[in-house]
Scaffold this motif. Structure first.
Motif, PDB file in Angstrom:
ATOM      1  N   GLY A  57       0.818  -1.215   0.000  1.00  0.00           N
ATOM      2  CA  GLY A  57       0.000   0.000   0.000  1.00  0.00           C
ATOM      3  C   GLY A  57       0.849   1.260   0.000  1.00  0.00           C
ATOM      4  N   PHE A  58       1.906   1.272   0.816  1.00  0.00           N
ATOM      5  CA  PHE A  58       2.787   2.440   0.831  1.00  0.00           C
ATOM      6  C   PHE A  58       3.512   2.613  -0.492  1.00  0.00           C
ATOM      7  CE2 PHE A  58       2.925   2.066   5.634  1.00  0.00           C
ATOM      8  CZ  PHE A  58       2.299   3.280   5.864  1.00  0.00           C
ATOM      9  N   ALA A  59       3.836   1.504  -1.164  1.00  0.00           N
ATOM     10  CA  ALA A  59       4.583   1.584  -2.422  1.00  0.00           C
ATOM     11  C   ALA A  59       3.703   1.993  -3.596  1.00  0.00           C
ATOM     12  CB  ALA A  59       5.241   0.240  -2.718  1.00  0.00           C
ATOM     13  N   LYS A  60       2.494   1.464  -3.671  1.00  0.00           N
ATOM     14  CA  LYS A  60       1.680   1.650  -4.868  1.00  0.00           C
ATOM     15  C   LYS A  60       0.572   2.683  -4.728  1.00  0.00           C
ATOM     16  CE  LYS A  60       3.926  -1.208  -7.362  1.00  0.00           C
ATOM     17  NZ  LYS A  60       4.651  -0.766  -8.545  1.00  0.00           N
ATOM     18  N   TYR A  61       0.154   2.967  -3.526  1.00  0.00           N
ATOM     19  CA  TYR A  61      -0.957   3.894  -3.332  1.00  0.00           C
ATOM     20  C   TYR A  61      -0.526   5.086  -2.477  1.00  0.00           C
ATOM     21  CZ  TYR A  61      -3.453  -0.167  -5.040  1.00  0.00           C
ATOM     22  OH  TYR A  61      -3.856  -1.231  -5.796  1.00  0.00           O
ATOM     23  N   ARG A  88       4.647  -0.885 -13.253  1.00  0.00           N
ATOM     24  CA  ARG A  88       3.209  -0.595 -13.182  1.00  0.00           C
ATOM     25  C   ARG A  88       2.457  -1.313 -14.301  1.00  0.00           C
ATOM     26  NH1 ARG A  88      -0.830  -0.201 -10.202  1.00  0.00           N
ATOM     27  NH2 ARG A  88      -2.515   1.024 -11.053  1.00  0.00           N
ATOM     28  N   GLU A  89       3.124  -1.565 -15.427  1.00  0.00           N
ATOM     29  CA  GLU A  89       2.461  -2.215 -16.562  1.00  0.00           C
ATOM     30  C   GLU A  89       1.997  -3.626 -16.209  1.00  0.00           C
ATOM     31  OE1 GLU A  89       5.541  -0.768 -16.809  1.00  0.00           O
ATOM     32  OE2 GLU A  89       4.849   1.081 -17.787  1.00  0.00           O
ATOM     33  N   VAL A  90       2.804  -4.321 -15.389  1.00  0.00           N
ATOM     34  CA  VAL A  90       2.439  -5.678 -14.975  1.00  0.00           C
ATOM     35  C   VAL A  90       1.151  -5.642 -14.167  1.00  0.00           C
ATOM     36  CG1 VAL A  90       3.181  -7.649 -13.568  1.00  0.00           C
ATOM     37  CG2 VAL A  90       4.829  -6.471 -15.011  1.00  0.00           C
ATOM     38  N   GLU A 109      -1.112  -3.233 -14.235  1.00  0.00           N
ATOM     39  CA  GLU A 109      -2.213  -2.789 -15.093  1.00  0.00           C
ATOM     40  C   GLU A 109      -2.749  -3.937 -15.935  1.00  0.00           C
ATOM     41  OE1 GLU A 109      -0.552   0.466 -17.250  1.00  0.00           O
ATOM     42  OE2 GLU A 109      -0.779   1.869 -15.561  1.00  0.00           O
ATOM     43  N   ALA A 110      -1.853  -4.813 -16.403  1.00  0.00           N
ATOM     44  CA  ALA A 110      -2.302  -5.981 -17.167  1.00  0.00           C
ATOM     45  C   ALA A 110      -3.146  -6.904 -16.290  1.00  0.00           C
ATOM     46  CB  ALA A 110      -1.090  -6.734 -17.724  1.00  0.00           C
ATOM     47  N   ALA A 111      -2.740  -7.093 -15.065  1.00  0.00           N
ATOM     48  CA  ALA A 111      -3.513  -7.926 -14.142  1.00  0.00           C
ATOM     49  C   ALA A 111      -4.855  -7.281 -13.837  1.00  0.00           C
ATOM     50  CB  ALA A 111      -2.732  -8.154 -12.856  1.00  0.00           C
ATOM     51  N   GLU A 112      -4.863  -5.966 -13.749  1.00  0.00           N
ATOM     52  CA  GLU A 112      -6.113  -5.254 -13.493  1.00  0.00           C
ATOM     53  C   GLU A 112      -7.068  -5.391 -14.675  1.00  0.00           C
ATOM     54  OE1 GLU A 112      -7.304  -0.738 -12.120  1.00  0.00           O
ATOM     55  OE2 GLU A 112      -5.243  -1.425 -11.872  1.00  0.00           O
ATOM     56  N   LEU A 113      -6.514  -5.361 -15.889  1.00  0.00           N
ATOM     57  CA  LEU A 113      -7.346  -5.563 -17.082  1.00  0.00           C
ATOM     58  C   LEU A 113      -7.910  -6.978 -17.141  1.00  0.00           C
ATOM     59  CD1 LEU A 113      -5.299  -3.671 -19.823  1.00  0.00           C
ATOM     60  CD2 LEU A 113      -7.518  -3.028 -18.858  1.00  0.00           C
ATOM     61  N   ASP A 114      -7.213  -7.925 -16.548  1.00  0.00           N
ATOM     62  CA  ASP A 114      -7.703  -9.297 -16.486  1.00  0.00           C
ATOM     63  C   ASP A 114      -8.769  -9.481 -15.413  1.00  0.00           C
ATOM     64  OD1 ASP A 114      -6.118 -10.130 -18.562  1.00  0.00           O
ATOM     65  OD2 ASP A 114      -4.491 -10.860 -17.275  1.00  0.00           O
ATOM     66  N   ALA A 125      -7.282  -5.296  -6.209  1.00  0.00           N
ATOM     67  CA  ALA A 125      -5.986  -4.921  -5.623  1.00  0.00           C
ATOM     68  C   ALA A 125      -5.407  -6.075  -4.813  1.00  0.00           C
ATOM     69  CB  ALA A 125      -6.141  -3.685  -4.749  1.00  0.00           C
ATOM     70  N   TRP A 126      -6.255  -6.792  -4.053  1.00  0.00           N
ATOM     71  CA  TRP A 126      -5.791  -7.949  -3.292  1.00  0.00           C
ATOM     72  C   TRP A 126      -5.358  -9.074  -4.221  1.00  0.00           C
ATOM     73  CZ3 TRP A 126      -4.313  -8.135   1.527  1.00  0.00           C
ATOM     74  CH2 TRP A 126      -4.804  -7.184   2.423  1.00  0.00           C
ATOM     75  N   GLY A 127      -6.105  -9.270  -5.311  1.00  0.00           N
ATOM     76  CA  GLY A 127      -5.740 -10.302  -6.284  1.00  0.00           C
ATOM     77  C   GLY A 127      -4.401 -10.014  -6.936  1.00  0.00           C
ATOM     78  N   ILE A 128      -4.180  -8.751  -7.263  1.00  0.00           N
ATOM     79  CA  ILE A 128      -2.892  -8.357  -7.856  1.00  0.00           C
ATOM     80  C   ILE A 128      -1.760  -8.639  -6.874  1.00  0.00           C
ATOM     81  CG2 ILE A 128      -1.520  -6.394  -8.663  1.00  0.00           C
ATOM     82  CD1 ILE A 128      -4.172  -5.209  -9.745  1.00  0.00           C
ATOM     83  N   LEU A 129      -1.982  -8.272  -5.609  1.00  0.00           N
ATOM     84  CA  LEU A 129      -0.949  -8.505  -4.600  1.00  0.00           C
ATOM     85  C   LEU A 129      -0.663  -9.992  -4.436  1.00  0.00           C
ATOM     86  CD1 LEU A 129       0.928  -7.607  -2.286  1.00  0.00           C
ATOM     87  CD2 LEU A 129      -1.068  -7.648  -0.785  1.00  0.00           C
ATOM     88  N   LEU A 130      -1.714 -10.800  -4.311  1.00  0.00           N
ATOM     89  CA  LEU A 130      -1.540 -12.219  -4.014  1.00  0.00           C
ATOM     90  C   LEU A 130      -1.106 -13.046  -5.221  1.00  0.00           C
ATOM     91  CD1 LEU A 130      -4.602 -12.773  -1.659  1.00  0.00           C
ATOM     92  CD2 LEU A 130      -2.201 -12.523  -1.017  1.00  0.00           C
ATOM     93  N   LYS A 131      -1.618 -12.716  -6.414  1.00  0.00           N
ATOM     94  CA  LYS A 131      -1.366 -13.565  -7.580  1.00  0.00           C
ATOM     95  C   LYS A 131      -0.269 -13.065  -8.505  1.00  0.00           C
ATOM     96  CE  LYS A 131      -6.034 -15.421  -7.607  1.00  0.00           C
ATOM     97  NZ  LYS A 131      -7.296 -15.557  -8.327  1.00  0.00           N
ATOM     98  N   VAL A 132       0.080 -11.791  -8.391  1.00  0.00           N
ATOM     99  CA  VAL A 132       1.094 -11.237  -9.296  1.00  0.00           C
ATOM    100  C   VAL A 132       2.331 -10.758  -8.523  1.00  0.00           C
ATOM    101  CG1 VAL A 132       1.573  -9.457 -11.023  1.00  0.00           C
ATOM    102  CG2 VAL A 132      -0.670 -10.558 -10.969  1.00  0.00           C
ATOM    103  N   VAL A 133       2.117  -9.876  -7.552  1.00  0.00           N
ATOM    104  CA  VAL A 133       3.241  -9.230  -6.874  1.00  0.00           C
ATOM    105  C   VAL A 133       4.001 -10.203  -5.976  1.00  0.00           C
ATOM    106  CG1 VAL A 133       3.860  -7.414  -5.238  1.00  0.00           C
ATOM    107  CG2 VAL A 133       2.175  -6.961  -7.021  1.00  0.00           C
ATOM    108  N   LEU A 134       3.282 -10.974  -5.155  1.00  0.00           N
ATOM    109  CA  LEU A 134       3.978 -11.894  -4.248  1.00  0.00           C
ATOM    110  C   LEU A 134       4.804 -12.951  -4.980  1.00  0.00           C
ATOM    111  CD1 LEU A 134       1.656 -12.461  -1.171  1.00  0.00           C
ATOM    112  CD2 LEU A 134       3.817 -11.264  -1.296  1.00  0.00           C
TER     113      LEU A 134
END
Length: 194
Positions: A12-16, A84-86, A88-93, A97-106
């Motif tokens: 949250g501190f990094a992205k928002y 950020r593009e990674v 954004e692609a996950a968001e388009l899918d 925000a929790w899904g991006i954190l758990l499935k992409v960022v982690l």
């Protein structure tokens, strides 16, 4: 516990980050700069007032703020380097925000998360002052306090102290050996070739 709380906070501190969150992050990291001895009496009084003196739960509650600030500080910069593009692609899918954190960022940052977790473990494992002040019986004391107990007014039990010290080091060596590759990756993440 500190990892479970620190990962979303660091993300949250990094992205928002906004102008309003900058002082909050500064306050979180400032806690890490305060000497722990300055917090000993307040923690002692709090733990005593909630009747958790001489318990492992009292020590756990005491260690969480220190390890949480370390984890947030370590992971914020790494999460900020993820393109950020990674996300954004996950968001388009359709990921939240929790899904991006758990499935992409982690999955992308497991090395850095491993390093942060290992550092938090080592700081807690080696901590002596709070463990000595908040516990009084062997049932709640940590090994660091137990090792110090081999030094008495009349004698120092060198053999027992040495044997316990070796046993004390084994978990740290095992974890460091297991996560050795991740440790090197995590510590050099973001490094630039000269």
């Amino acid at each position: 516990i500190s990892l479970a709380l620190g990962i979303p906070a660091a993300y949250g501190f990094a992205k928002y980050a906004t102008e309003k969150t900058k002082p909050v992050f500064a306050a979180v990291t400032a806690v890490r700069m305060v000497p722990p001895v300055a917090m000993l009496i307040p923690f002692f009084l709090i733990i005593r007032n909630i009747h958790l003196s001489d318990t492992l739960l009292g020590l756990i509650i005491t260690y969480i703020p220190f390890e949480l600030t370390l984890i947030i500080w370590m992971l914020k910069n790494f999460f900020g380097q993820i393109p950020r593009e990674v996300e954004e692609a996950a968001e388009l899918d359709g990921l939240s925000a929790w899904g991006i954190l758990l499935k992409v960022v982690l999955p992308m940052s497991k090395s850095s998360v491993g390093v942060a977790g290992l550092m938090a473990f080592l700081f807690s494992w080696n901590e002596f002052m709070f463990a000595l002040s908040l516990t009084s019986t062997k049932s709640a004391q940590t090994l660091t306090v137990g090792i110090a107990g081999y030094v008495t007014s009349f004698q120092t039990f060198w053999g027992s102290m040495s044997a316990t010290g070796i046993l004390f080091m084994i978990p740290a060596f095992i974890l460091t050996f297991i996560f050795q590759k991740d440790l090197v990756k995590g510590l050099t993440a973001g490094a630039v070739k000269g």
